[in-house]
Design an enzyme around this catalytic site. Structure first.
Site, PDB file in Angstrom:
ATOM      1  N   GLU A   1     -49.215  32.468  -6.621  1.00  0.00           N
ATOM      2  CA  GLU A   1     -50.141  32.420  -5.491  1.00  0.00           C
ATOM      3  C   GLU A   1     -49.821  31.261  -4.557  1.00  0.00           C
ATOM      4  O   GLU A   1     -49.893  31.402  -3.328  1.00  0.00           O
ATOM      5  CB  GLU A   1     -51.582  32.321  -5.992  1.00  0.00           C
ATOM      6  CG  GLU A   1     -52.099  33.593  -6.671  1.00  0.00           C
ATOM      7  CD  GLU A   1     -51.528  33.816  -8.072  1.00  0.00           C
ATOM      8  OE1 GLU A   1     -50.959  32.874  -8.647  1.00  0.00           O
ATOM      9  OE2 GLU A   1     -51.646  34.949  -8.583  1.00  0.00           O
TER      10      GLU A   1
ATOM     11  N   HIS B   1     -62.205  38.311 -12.763  1.00  0.00           N
ATOM     12  CA  HIS B   1     -62.092  39.562 -12.003  1.00  0.00           C
ATOM     13  C   HIS B   1     -63.436  39.987 -11.415  1.00  0.00           C
ATOM     14  O   HIS B   1     -63.533  41.067 -10.830  1.00  0.00           O
ATOM     15  CB  HIS B   1     -61.577  40.698 -12.884  1.00  0.00           C
ATOM     16  CG  HIS B   1     -60.165  40.514 -13.360  1.00  0.00           C
ATOM     17  ND1 HIS B   1     -59.842  39.677 -14.395  1.00  0.00           N
ATOM     18  CD2 HIS B   1     -59.001  41.066 -12.945  1.00  0.00           C
ATOM     19  CE1 HIS B   1     -58.528  39.731 -14.605  1.00  0.00           C
ATOM     20  NE2 HIS B   1     -57.998  40.559 -13.740  1.00  0.00           N
TER      21      HIS B   1
HETATM   22  C1  LIG Z   1     -52.740  33.610 -11.669  1.00  0.00           C
HETATM   23  C2  LIG Z   1     -52.830  35.083 -11.800  1.00  0.00           C
HETATM   24  N1  LIG Z   1     -52.394  35.867 -10.797  1.00  0.00           N
HETATM   25  C3  LIG Z   1     -52.484  37.196 -10.883  1.00  0.00           C
HETATM   26  C4  LIG Z   1     -53.017  37.784 -11.994  1.00  0.00           C
HETATM   27  C5  LIG Z   1     -53.105  39.301 -12.086  1.00  0.00           C
HETATM   28  N2  LIG Z   1     -52.143  39.735 -13.096  1.00  0.00           N
HETATM   29  C6  LIG Z   1     -52.523  39.951 -14.366  1.00  0.00           C
HETATM   30  S1  LIG Z   1     -51.236  40.255 -15.345  1.00  0.00           S
HETATM   31  C7  LIG Z   1     -50.149  40.179 -14.090  1.00  0.00           C
HETATM   32  C8  LIG Z   1     -48.689  40.382 -14.356  1.00  0.00           C
HETATM   33  C9  LIG Z   1     -48.229  39.509 -15.465  1.00  0.00           C
HETATM   34  O1  LIG Z   1     -46.895  39.750 -15.715  1.00  0.00           O
HETATM   35  P1  LIG Z   1     -46.163  39.056 -16.917  1.00  0.00           P
HETATM   36  O2  LIG Z   1     -46.316  37.577 -16.822  1.00  0.00           O
HETATM   37  O3  LIG Z   1     -44.787  39.589 -16.948  1.00  0.00           O
HETATM   38  O4  LIG Z   1     -46.984  39.512 -18.213  1.00  0.00           O
HETATM   39  P2  LIG Z   1     -47.212  41.012 -18.716  1.00  0.00           P
HETATM   40  O5  LIG Z   1     -48.419  41.518 -18.022  1.00  0.00           O
HETATM   41  O6  LIG Z   1     -46.003  41.805 -18.413  1.00  0.00           O
HETATM   42  O7  LIG Z   1     -47.463  40.872 -20.180  1.00  0.00           O
HETATM   43  C10 LIG Z   1     -50.799  39.892 -12.899  1.00  0.00           C
HETATM   44  C11 LIG Z   1     -50.141  39.759 -11.590  1.00  0.00           C
HETATM   45  C12 LIG Z   1     -53.476  36.937 -13.007  1.00  0.00           C
HETATM   46  N3  LIG Z   1     -54.022  37.411 -14.135  1.00  0.00           N
HETATM   47  N4  LIG Z   1     -53.366  35.599 -12.891  1.00  0.00           N
END
Ligand SMILES: Cc1ncc(C[n+]2csc(CCOP(=O)(O)OP(=O)(O)O)c2C)c(N)n1
Ligand SMILES: [Mg+2]
Lengths: 326, 381
Positions: free
Chosen positions: A60, A129
């Site tokens: 972000e 959320h």
């Molecule tokens: C700081 C933040 N930004 C956005 C989100 C929304 N979000 C939840 S999971 C995710 C993707 C995460 O990807 P990764 O780190 O590869 O973990 P995975 O979900 O694949 O286990 C996002 C963008 C969040 N939870 N926290």
């Protein structure tokens, strides 16, 4: 006039503004191929390409920081933060920079940018959320804080925000995304930022709301009309900051009574500023203290208990009755 | 002045012991006791069965949104198994299998995903943090825990979980840097499942590996076949041993794949192909480990049924224990509730007393077929 839900109305505004101005671009997490987790940016990448609709890395601060740079250069980025609960990761870029470049550079630079975020409850979601955080942004000089209350205001205010020369935080109530459909004109339209609307006229009491709480206020006004014979005016703020104090004061000068409704926690929330503004401008007209119906001062209640803290119609009606009887 | 080459040379080791064809590198095969092998298998299978059960519970509106782990069982169990109970485990939001290994009761996790704060409470003696949702923000906490353990002279190691997308956040870099500077006992476990929602790894980073990011901070980083539970167990065991011996942090990049949806609110058909998923299904961590155990005569008959019964019993307990009323939301805001919160609690108590039929109940539970959820395949194994 097509009937659109709020997702589609916002999507329409994005299409129109991008078509209108090549300096407008969109960046954020999952906004391109996926069209955003709520589909607000659906199909934009197909139409405008991946240089103008950018799937950013998951950061972000990176999104807002680079958008500040683009804005300093003269572009007009529209950033999506996936949920308002994740904007603390870029709060420093917003407060330290987006809000201040105009003043720091004494007018030489400014940040024409919009930061869109879904906020609020009603979608059975986990922590971060469902929260409402408008107060943080409303408190920052140099920012504008806008929250539409339905498809038509969403489309018009988003267009206005994109064209506004100052940075605008644009909150979208998740509970409204798929709620009601509304007639939205064929032609692009804008609404002035910083201007509230009278959503319903009345003479006995003013209910002040915005975003998803507007519906609650309007339903409460119906109940008060039918059950109590009370004539309730409902103001839809639309812009939280700069606050439309003139409309607020004019309404309360007429009704003498006011109840503010918001989903954000009570303490130091928008209700406090609204109440103080009414005191400043309409003190001698007041027949009762200004009341607030808000979420409680808990960080997160858990979605299973969300309904117990987010204002609902019975709570607003009860507060209005006490105010009317004061 | 000449151009000189500085000493650091970055090479990333990739460790694989039991590959997707079932080929075993016997020189690298760890000498794990049969009981440990059986425990690893049981935990992986339980993770898979529970995951599929939870997807169904979500579809029926009995729990809310959750993030399935299907495909990542070896990464989670192979790593968490290297910890002692006195070590610390710091999860993100997809570590259901690893959390159960650490002793979280299934019904508590279900309570969490049903939207009750009580579901986030670790047991009194448990050295585990609750689920963290903001991506990467838990990494500095792990470094702080490790610093504190070292400060107190405890020999605890901290293991922290996150995804490939998390490596783009500033907190990831700050945590690695602090851990490197402080030389604290922390193991960073990156489950590189190739996707961060709809964003593929190649749009997340221009680096060839995620492991190499550690090298920039002077921290060892290595890659491991995250669908090979033996390789993950070996790599995690070495990293934990190094940390415990005072030799500092390690970053472990587990190459794996999210076979299911990102969360139950996601539709992966929007951004990835069926062929890609099918290719990774052939590398399923359960398939090769089952064959390995079978070869060694270590497979328990009827384990699926036992685990399903265990899950069913936990679901029953979850649904049989009505959570406390809505006033519970005020319980842990401060150590001592300030006056304004006491007043707000009293207001809610009056409202609940006046209208006992009204919420707290989660009265909006979605009907069973409300949200079409494409792209989530249920498999039986
Ligand atoms: C700081 C933040 N930004 C956005 C989100 C929304 N979000 C939840 S999971 C995710 C993707 C995460 O990807 P990764 O780190 O590869 O973990 P995975 O979900 O694949 O286990 C996002 C963008 C969040 N939870 N926290
Ligand atoms: Mg990932």
């Amino acid at each position: 006039m097509p009937k659109l839900n709020m997702v589609k109305a916002l999507n329409t505004a994005l299409f129109e503004e991008m078509a209108r101005d090549p300096d407008v671009l969109v960046l954020g997490e999952d906004v391109g191929v996926d069209g955003g987790v709520f589909r607000v940016t659906d199909d934009l990448q197909r139409k405008f390409g991946s240089q103008r609709v950018i799937d950013s890395p998951l950061a972000e601060a990176g999104i807002i920081g680079t958008a500040v740079g683009m804005a300093l250069y003269g572009l007009k980025p529209i950033c999506e933060i996936q949920f308002s609960g994740f904007a603390f990761q870029c709060f420093h870029q917003i407060e330290n920079h987006a809000a201040r470049y105009r003043s720091r550079s004494q007018g030489r630079f400014h940040c024409q940018m919009v930061i869109r975020m879904p906020y609020g409850g009603g979608v059975r979601a986990l922590e971060h959320h469902t929260e409402s955080e408008e107060q943080f942004y409303a408190h920052i000089p140099g920012l504008k804080m806008v929250i539409p209350s339905g498809p038509r205001t969403a489309r018009a205010l988003l267009a206005a925000a994109i064209r506004d020369p100052d940075p605008v935080i644009f909150f979208e109530a998740k509970a409204l995304y798929h709620a009601a459909k509304e007639d939205v004109p064929d032609e692009s339209e804008t609404l002035p930022l910083g201007r509230a609307q009278v959503a319903r006229e009345g003479g006995d009491l003013t209910l002040i709301a915005y975003g998803a709480m507007l519906r609650v206020a309007l339903e409460a006004a119906d109940v008060l009309q039918t059950e109590d014979g009370a004539s309730v005016e409902v103001l839809d703020l639309l812009t939280i900051s700069p606050l439309d104090r003139a409309t607020l004061v004019a309404s309360v000068a007429k009704t003498g009574r006011a109840v503010v409704v918001h989903e954000a926690p009570r303490s130091f929330g928008p209700g406090a500023e609204i109440a103080a503004s009414i005191m400043d401008g309409a003190f001698l007209s007041l027949e009762a203290p200004v009341r607030r119906v808000t979420a409680y001062d808990v960080a997160f209640a858990g979605f299973a208990r969300e309904k117990a803290t987010v204002p609902d119609v019975p709570r607003v009606v009860a507060a209005a009755r006490e105010t009317l009887a004061f | 002045m000449p151009r000189t080459l500085l000493e650091p040379r970055f090479q990333v080791e990739h460790l694989s012991i039991l590959d997707s064809e079932g080929t075993l590198d016997t020189a690298l095969e760890p000498k794990l006791a049969p009981d440990e092998l059986r425990a690893l298998w049981r935990a992986m299978l339980l993770g898979r069965r529970l995951d599929e059960r939870m997807v169904r519970l979500q579809r029926q509106g009995r729990i809310g949104t959750f993030a399935p782990l299907k495909g990542q069982e070896a990464s989670q169990i192979g790593s968490v198994a290297a910890l002692r109970t006195t070590d610390w485990m710091v999860p993100s939001f997809r570590e259901t299998a690893a959390m159960i290994w650490r002793g979280w009761p299934i019904e508590r996790l279900l309570l969490f995903f049903a939207g009750y704060l009580e579901g986030g409470q670790p047991a009194p003696a448990q050295h585990d943090l609750p689920v963290t949702i903001p991506v990467a923000t838990q990494l500095p906490h792990a470094v702080g825990l490790a610093y504190a353990a070292q400060y107190r002279g405890d020999d605890a190691v901290v293991m922290v979980y996150f995804g490939d997308g998390a490596t783009s956040e500033g907190d990831f870099h700050e945590a690695l840097n602090f851990a490197g500077v402080w030389q604290v006992p922390v193991v960073f476990v990156c489950q590189n499942n190739q996707w961060a929602i709809s964003v593929p790894l190649k749009k997340q980073t221009h680096s060839r590996t995620l492991a190499q990011k550690a090298h920039a901070y002077g921290v060892p980083g290595l890659q491991v076949d995250g669908n090979d539970v033996l390789a993950v167990r070996v790599a995690a065991g070495e990293a934990v041993a190094r940390a415990r011996a005072g030799q500092g942090p390690t970053l472990l990049e587990c190459i794996t794949y999210r076979l299911g949806v990102h969360t139950t609110a996601d539709d992966p058909t929007k951004y990835r192909s069926e062929e890609e998923v099918a290719a990774w299904e052939r590398k399923d961590p359960l398939t090769r480990f089952r064959a390995y155990l079978e070869g060694r005569g270590l497979l328990e008959a009827g384990l699926e049924e036992t685990l399903d019964a265990e899950i069913a019993e936990a679901v029953r307990r979850f649904e049989a224990t009505p959570p406390a009323d809505a006033l519970a939301m005020f319980d842990h805001v401060y150590a001592e509730p300030p006056a304004h919160l006491v007043a707000q609690r009293e207001e809610l108590a009056r409202r609940l007393a006046a209208n006992p039929a009204a919420p707290p109940a989660d009265s909006d539970a979605v009907p069973p077929d409300a949200t079409p959820m494409r792209g989530q395949r249920l498999t039986r194994r």
